[in-house]
Structure formats: C-alpha cells, structure tokens
Scaffold this active site. Structure first.
Site, PDB file in Angstrom:
ATOM      1  CG  ASP A  72      -0.233   0.038   2.536  1.00 31.51           C
ATOM      2  OD1 ASP A  72       0.802  -0.642   2.671  1.00 31.51           O
ATOM      3  OD2 ASP A  72      -0.699   0.729   3.464  1.00 31.51           O
ATOM      4  CD  GLU A 130       4.121   0.519   6.728  1.00 27.14           C
ATOM      5  OE1 GLU A 130       4.969   0.777   7.600  1.00 27.14           O
ATOM      6  OE2 GLU A 130       3.764   1.372   5.874  1.00 27.14           O
TER       7      GLU A 130
END
Length: 358
Positions: A72, A130
């Site tokens: 991400d 994350e």
C-alpha cells in the site's frame, strides 16, 4: 488490468506495480495481480490472507529467512503514473510508491520468481494496510491468523534505506492531550474559560523538549516528541470549551512501550492524556549469525532506523530483523518521491548474491 510479468527487470516491475494504484484500503487490484503472477511458479507455495500474499519455498533447508514488503501507499497527489526523470545526471523513477516501498517489493517479487534453489528456505510476504493505524496492518492480521508462517531465523523488510542496512527501529506512540474550559460569547470572554489558551503550556513543554540520542547495541537512535495536530474551537464568536493536541513520541528501542507511556505522562504531567496508538521498537538484531552474514555479503555499514517499521513485529516474535531496500527514506510520502534506478538493481544484486551463495 494487464498481467504482471515477473520476468521483466526489477525496474520495469517497480514501474508496473506503482502504476497500479494501491492507497491503503484499496490494495485489492494489486494483490490480485501479485497472486496471479506468483501462481505461475511451481517452486512456491502461495497463500492469501485478505490482500496479503505469502509465497514460500519448502526445500528442507536448515534455516529459513522471512523477506517482507508492504504493497500500500499513502494517498496519490498528482504523482501517478510514474515517469523516468534525470536528477543530477542520474536516472530515477518518479511517482507515488517508488520509494515507499514498491521498489523494494518489486525486487522481492522478481527474486521470488527466479530463485528456485536458494541457500535457505524463504518466506516472502507482501502485505496491506501498513500506512495506516496499527490495528489494520496486514502483517499483524497474518500473525493472528497464521503465526506458523512467521517461523524464521532472520527477517528482512524492504523498507527504503538508501540501499544500506538499517537495524531495528524506533518505537512510536501517539497520544491525545486534552484541555477543557467553558463556552461563552467571545464578546464577553470573561464569562468563559478558553480551552485553547489552556493548551499553551502543552505546546511550550513540547517546544522546549530536547530529543535524546540513545545508543542501542552500537547504533545511535534519535528520539523525538512533537505536537502533530491541534484541534479546538466551536465558532468564530464562541470561547472554546475543548482543545486536543495530538502528540507523537518516537522512542529508542531500548525503551518498552510502558516506559514510553510513562515518559510522555511525566513530560506532560497535569494534563489529561489518552494513548491512542502504541507500537514497540525493535533492537538492531545484528548479533544474529545470519544477520552478520547478510551485512557482510551486501557490503553495508549498518545504521539505525529512525522511523517505525514492521521489523518490530518480527522482533517481538523473537526473529532478528533489519531494513534493506532502495530509496531515500526522506522522500517517502513526498510529492517528489523518486528512486534511483541504480539502487533498485543494486539491492536486487545484493539480495540475489546472498540468497544464492553456496
């Protein structure tokens, strides 16, 4: 969406996965592409947990290494699609995610596809969420669902480290510090009590705070205690009755989370404090034999990791872990995020040579 070709160069794979937007919470298209691509390689056992993808070799080696990266990014700000740019005569790939941390992820994907006979068994992990609150982290979710997948003798996280080895990481704490007052018409301010004004001592203490540098296992970690957000006010003609100051404390990995909380409460004694996010740091982990072999093989000079990374999750499970990836950490989340092409290939070569060594 075009298929992801893991036979391309690590630079081309970086560009391909960066051009598949995957802001936190929107990782599914990229996770789908990674899952499909890895399914073409019979030497890998491929496992999916939500938008986290795991690929494992099962060769019966005496040791196992976990190598992880998140898929991400923070939100895009007119910095996709990627493009090649020249910076001081050196070619770079520019765009969201190039540094944090799709270049590192691309290197890992290429090596996962190509290393059919590594010197150790490898558990590759690519995970979601994350860049947001810790309770959403895909690696943490995987640890809850499949703790067996974290069995390893050493771990490497591909976070940007300028192609150097960064040991451990600082811990991080976020807290809301509140003041209260009493509402009144601003034309009759003496009838109320201004909560924003009462926050002034909080800001003064933070401004006067001097961060410490603490040596842990030979690496010097710099701490930081800062206000990162302030919120208060009702209307343009009302004395506010509430104010919140969000504080972020980055603490050396020698401190426990409990010690970090106690330290913040001591600095801001007398105020209402609510801890809203807390993650332990990780000691460098460079005393492990595999870590020492790795550092020697890539020819790196170990440095401390100032930001928090998921090496802390491995450390908490008793697995020594380091950060090793392409990209300047100071350009992570920057609108001019860009990574030198030479660093991508150098990190690929460093990992390949170590994992392939007899």
């Amino acid at each position: 969406m075009p298929a992801l070709d893991l036979q391309q160069s690590s630079v081309d794979i970086t560009r391909a996965i960066c051009d598949i937007p995957s802001v936190s919470g929107e990782e599914t298209p990229l996770a789908d592409a990674i899952f499909a691509a890895l399914g073409e390689y019979p030497h890998l056992e491929v496992i999916r947990d939500g938008d986290t993808i795991v690929a494992r070799t099962n060769l019966g080696r005496a040791q196992r290494v976990a190598i992880a990266g998140h898929i991400d990014t923070v939100p895009i700000n007119a910095n996709l699609p990627t493009r090649f740019v020249d910076v001081d005569g050196e070619p770079h790939l520019w765009g969201r995610g190039t540094v944090d941390m799709k270049a590192g992820t691309a290197v890992q994907l290429k090596l996962a596809a190509e290393l059919t006979d590594p010197r150790v068994d490898i558990t590759w992990m690519w995970y979601d969420h994350e860049e947001v609150a810790a309770d959403l982290n895909g690696l943490a979710r995987l640890a809850r669902h499949r703790p067996d997948l974290f069995a390893a003798d050493f771990a490497i996280l591909g976070e940007p480290s300028d192609g150097q080895v960064e040991g451990g990481c600082n811990g991080t704490l976020r807290a809301i510090v509140r003041t209260t007052g009493m509402r009144a018409h601003s034309a009759r301010a003496w009838m109320g009590e201004n909560a924003i004004h009462r926050a002034a001592p909080i800001l003064a203490r933070l401004a006067d705070h001097r961060p410490r540098e603490i040596v842990v296992d030979g690496l010097a970690y710099r701490e930081g205690l800062n206000a990162v957000r302030i919120e208060g006010g009702v209307a343009g003609n009302v004395i506010p009755d509430r104010c919140e100051v969000e504080v972020n404390y980055r603490f050396a990995p020698s401190r426990t989370p409990e010690e970090a909380v106690a330290y913040v409460r001591d600095v801001l004694d007398g105020f209402e404090i609510e801890v809203v996010d807390l993650s332990a740091g990780a000691r460098p982990g460079l005393d492990a034999p595999l870590a020492q072999e790795f550092v020697a093989a890539v020819g790196a000079e170990p440095r401390p990791k100032y930001g928090w990374t998921d090496v802390a999750r491995f450390s908490a499970l008793g697995v020594p872990a380091v950060n090793y990836g392409p990209g300047d950490p100071s350009l992570a989340h920057h609108d001019e995020e860009r990574v030198p092409l030479a660093q991508i290939t150098a990190v690929e070569q460093g990992l390949r040579s170590w994992l392939s060594a007899p």
